[in-house]
Design an enzyme around this catalytic site. Structure first.
Site, PDB file in Angstrom:
ATOM      1  N   HIS A 265       0.846  -1.201   0.000  1.00  0.00           N
ATOM      2  CA  HIS A 265       0.000   0.000   0.000  1.00  0.00           C
ATOM      3  C   HIS A 265       0.875   1.242   0.000  1.00  0.00           C
ATOM      4  CE1 HIS A 265      -3.154   2.833   1.026  1.00  0.00           C
ATOM      5  NE2 HIS A 265      -3.964   1.912   0.548  1.00  0.00           N
ATOM      6  N   ASP A 316      -8.108  -4.876  -1.082  1.00  0.00           N
ATOM      7  CA  ASP A 316      -8.572  -5.665  -2.222  1.00  0.00           C
ATOM      8  C   ASP A 316      -8.345  -7.158  -2.069  1.00  0.00           C
ATOM      9  OD1 ASP A 316      -9.496  -3.514  -3.910  1.00  0.00           O
ATOM     10  OD2 ASP A 316      -7.412  -2.882  -3.960  1.00  0.00           O
TER      11      ASP A 316
HETATM   12  N1  COA Z   1       3.893  -7.580  -4.795  1.00  0.00           N
HETATM   13  C1  COA Z   1       5.238  -7.700  -4.870  1.00  0.00           C
HETATM   14  N2  COA Z   1       6.058  -6.684  -4.590  1.00  0.00           N
HETATM   15  C2  COA Z   1       5.515  -5.509  -4.216  1.00  0.00           C
HETATM   16  C3  COA Z   1       4.119  -5.342  -4.100  1.00  0.00           C
HETATM   17  C4  COA Z   1       3.317  -6.425  -4.402  1.00  0.00           C
HETATM   18  N3  COA Z   1       1.989  -6.313  -4.330  1.00  0.00           N
HETATM   19  N4  COA Z   1       3.878  -4.095  -3.684  1.00  0.00           N
HETATM   20  C5  COA Z   1       5.051  -3.496  -3.556  1.00  0.00           C
HETATM   21  N5  COA Z   1       6.046  -4.352  -3.860  1.00  0.00           N
HETATM   22  C6  COA Z   1       7.465  -4.084  -3.878  1.00  0.00           C
HETATM   23  C7  COA Z   1       7.830  -3.415  -5.194  1.00  0.00           C
HETATM   24  O1  COA Z   1       8.148  -4.339  -6.207  1.00  0.00           O
HETATM   25  C8  COA Z   1       8.993  -2.574  -4.771  1.00  0.00           C
HETATM   26  O2  COA Z   1      10.112  -3.374  -4.660  1.00  0.00           O
HETATM   27  P1  COA Z   1      11.584  -2.833  -5.077  1.00  0.00           P
HETATM   28  O3  COA Z   1      11.830  -1.689  -4.140  1.00  0.00           O
HETATM   29  O4  COA Z   1      12.457  -4.008  -4.881  1.00  0.00           O
HETATM   30  O5  COA Z   1      11.435  -2.403  -6.504  1.00  0.00           O
HETATM   31  C9  COA Z   1       8.614  -2.125  -3.363  1.00  0.00           C
HETATM   32  O6  COA Z   1       7.736  -3.131  -2.861  1.00  0.00           O
HETATM   33  C10 COA Z   1       7.885  -0.798  -3.363  1.00  0.00           C
HETATM   34  O7  COA Z   1       6.830  -0.875  -4.317  1.00  0.00           O
HETATM   35  P2  COA Z   1       6.075   0.374  -4.924  1.00  0.00           P
HETATM   36  O8  COA Z   1       5.134  -0.052  -5.980  1.00  0.00           O
HETATM   37  O9  COA Z   1       7.066   1.436  -5.294  1.00  0.00           O
HETATM   38  O10 COA Z   1       5.348   0.832  -3.596  1.00  0.00           O
HETATM   39  P3  COA Z   1       4.215   1.840  -3.500  1.00  0.00           P
HETATM   40  O11 COA Z   1       4.080   2.143  -2.072  1.00  0.00           O
HETATM   41  O12 COA Z   1       4.402   2.970  -4.399  1.00  0.00           O
HETATM   42  O13 COA Z   1       3.016   0.979  -4.112  1.00  0.00           O
HETATM   43  C11 COA Z   1       1.088  -0.124  -4.564  1.00  0.00           C
HETATM   44  C12 COA Z   1       1.799   0.778  -3.580  1.00  0.00           C
HETATM   45  C13 COA Z   1      -0.332  -0.327  -4.064  1.00  0.00           C
HETATM   46  C14 COA Z   1       1.026   0.565  -5.954  1.00  0.00           C
HETATM   47  C15 COA Z   1       1.844  -1.460  -4.679  1.00  0.00           C
HETATM   48  O14 COA Z   1       1.990  -2.051  -3.413  1.00  0.00           O
HETATM   49  C16 COA Z   1       1.142  -2.419  -5.630  1.00  0.00           C
HETATM   50  O15 COA Z   1       1.314  -2.298  -6.865  1.00  0.00           O
HETATM   51  N6  COA Z   1       0.377  -3.395  -5.089  1.00  0.00           N
HETATM   52  C17 COA Z   1      -0.350  -4.331  -5.926  1.00  0.00           C
HETATM   53  C18 COA Z   1      -1.604  -3.673  -6.480  1.00  0.00           C
HETATM   54  C19 COA Z   1      -2.668  -3.486  -5.425  1.00  0.00           C
HETATM   55  O16 COA Z   1      -2.962  -4.373  -4.661  1.00  0.00           O
HETATM   56  N7  COA Z   1      -3.272  -2.296  -5.457  1.00  0.00           N
HETATM   57  C20 COA Z   1      -4.354  -1.965  -4.554  1.00  0.00           C
HETATM   58  C21 COA Z   1      -3.911  -0.959  -3.553  1.00  0.00           C
HETATM   59  S1  COA Z   1      -5.143  -0.713  -2.292  1.00  0.00           S
END
Ligand code: COA
Length: 380
Positions: A265, A316
């Site tokens: 998140h 979700d």
């Molecule tokens: N699965 C695997 N790895 C994940 C992950 C996931 N669901 N969510 C984050 N990570 C990892 C990323 O790959 C990244 O790793 P790295 O630093 O080695 O590249 C790190 O954690 C940070 O990820 P990032 O996407 O930059 O974090 P964020 O805080 O910006 O992202 C989300 C938040 C929600 C966009 C992200 O967690 C995500 O894409 N989750 C899956 C989609 C989802 O469930 N969305 C609904 C949100 S309520």
């Protein structure tokens, strides 16, 4: 350049940037706390109905019994759709994604609304409540029309969530299903400056109309990094199918750097408090229906992702197994999110307009400078 870089948000995506003020909801990402108008989400999930939550968000405080009764009646009376909105739905190909259909019909409702063209404060508020009442009807109608079934007229005597299930199935839900739907709607109603809500506020800040703000928000909610994740989680559960396949599937996902939907998140760094309730509801419903396998599979995935990656389930993750056992088609999961979040979108749009300043940030320019204009004959 140095000045622009200093202004840019570290890491991008506007993380940790306070982009405006709101009195609607707040999150403490480190402690895993969410509150609407200062009331903890755990208390609301346990005691409140969706209608009470909408009143709280829109009017600023919990309603008295008389206020709630009146508000429920007002909302229920406005659930029906104009015939032209149903015609717009019928005109779409049956293969249209329900979020695309929802976005289209909500946009059409803007043209068909009795207050269309009136953007005064009272009309804006009427349109906001009408949209909250109608969104559930649109989503139920999308499911029925694409299956070639006649839409079911809303039943004013039923609460919002129960009526939604009734319009979807043509049969009244059990008391337990009705309460589970209601709690899911309470949990999804608002969430600070999430992507779709921010889109709604940006749109409202131009003084565009409420239907425009909600149409834009629906477009943003569809993406798998936002509301679309609940649909993607169900696809993952269906691909994994059995508990013995959880570890190999996830190891492969991690090795190939694929994200596991429903985890992580942007704000919560601990358990998302909404996931606590959705996990409980998914287990309860699975047990009631004698269909625990999707909950058991989800729990196994959660354990592994937490242990291996330190990532927590978000809103979700357990809504997927919950909605599936509730009998909702997978591509309707995100529209169901919208049935609830329209309460937050409209409250934010109204809050934005009430104290408006056009939202217009700056970008950090990383392109070329001083490039001469070449006549077309000299290019290539
Ligand atoms: N699965 C695997 N790895 C994940 C992950 C996931 N669901 N969510 C984050 N990570 C990892 C990323 O790959 C990244 O790793 P790295 O630093 O080695 O590249 C790190 O954690 C940070 O990820 P990032 O996407 O930059 O974090 P964020 O805080 O910006 O992202 C989300 C938040 C929600 C966009 C992200 O967690 C995500 O894409 N989750 C899956 C989609 C989802 O469930 N969305 C609904 C949100 S309520």
């Amino acid at each position: 350049m140095a000045e622009a870089a200093a202004k840019a948000a570290p890491g991008g995506g506007l993380r940790n940037v306070v982009a405006g003020q709101s009195a609607l909801s707040t999150i403490d990402g480190a402690k895993g706390i969410l509150s609407y108008r200062g009331i903890d989400i755990h208390a609301l999930a346990e005691h409140a109905t969706f209608e009470e939550t909408v009143f709280l968000l829109h009017r600023g405080a919990l309603p008295t019994r008389a206020q709630l009764d009146g508000f429920r009646r007002d909302l229920a009376r406005q659930r029906a759709l104009p015939d032209a909105a149903l015609s717009a739905l019928h005109a779409l190909p049956r293969s249209t994604h329900p979020m695309t259909a929802l976005r289209t019909v909500v946009s059409a409702l803007g043209a068909l609304d009795p207050d269309a063209g009136d953007d005064g404060e009272a009309a804006r508020e009427r349109k906001a409540l009408r949209l909250i009442a109608q969104t559930a009807t649109v989503v139920a109608a999308i499911e029925r029309v694409r299956n070639g079934w006649a839409p079911v007229s809303p039943d004013q005597s039923l609460p919002h969530g129960a009526n939604f299930l009734y319009m979807l199935r043509g049969q009244r839900p059990s008391d337990s299903e009705a309460r589970i739907m209601d709690v899911a709607l309470v949990l999804h109603a608002d969430h600070e400056f999430n992507a779709s809500t921010f889109v709604a506020r940006v749109t409202a800040s131009t003084l565009a109309d409420i239907h425009g703000a909600v149409t834009a928000a629906i477009a943003a909610l569809k993406g798998p990094l936002h509301g679309g994740a609940n649909e993607a989680v169900m696809q993952t559960l269906s691909e994994i199918q059995s508990i013995d396949r959880v570890e190999p599937y996830l190891k492969d996902a991690f090795a190939s750097k694929r994200k596991v939907m429903g985890f992580g998140h942007a704000v919560y760094k601990t358990e998302d408090p909404r996931a606590t309730h959705l996990r409980r509801l998914s287990r309860t419903l699975g047990e009631e229906k004698g269909e625990r396998r999707w909950f058991d599979l989800s729990e196994k995935i959660e354990e592994f992702v937490k242990r291996e990656k330190g990532l927590y389930a978000n809103v979700d993750f357990y809504s997927a197994s919950l909605y599936h056992v509730l009998g909702l088609p997978t591509d309707l999961f995100t529209p169901v999110f919208a049935v609830s979040r329209v309460a937050g979108w409209t409250a934010h749009a109204l809050e934005q307009i009430a104290n408006n300043k056009l939202i217009r940030p700056e970008s950090e320019y990383i392109g070329l400078s001083n490039v001469p204009y070449l006549p077309i004959e000299q290019r290539g």
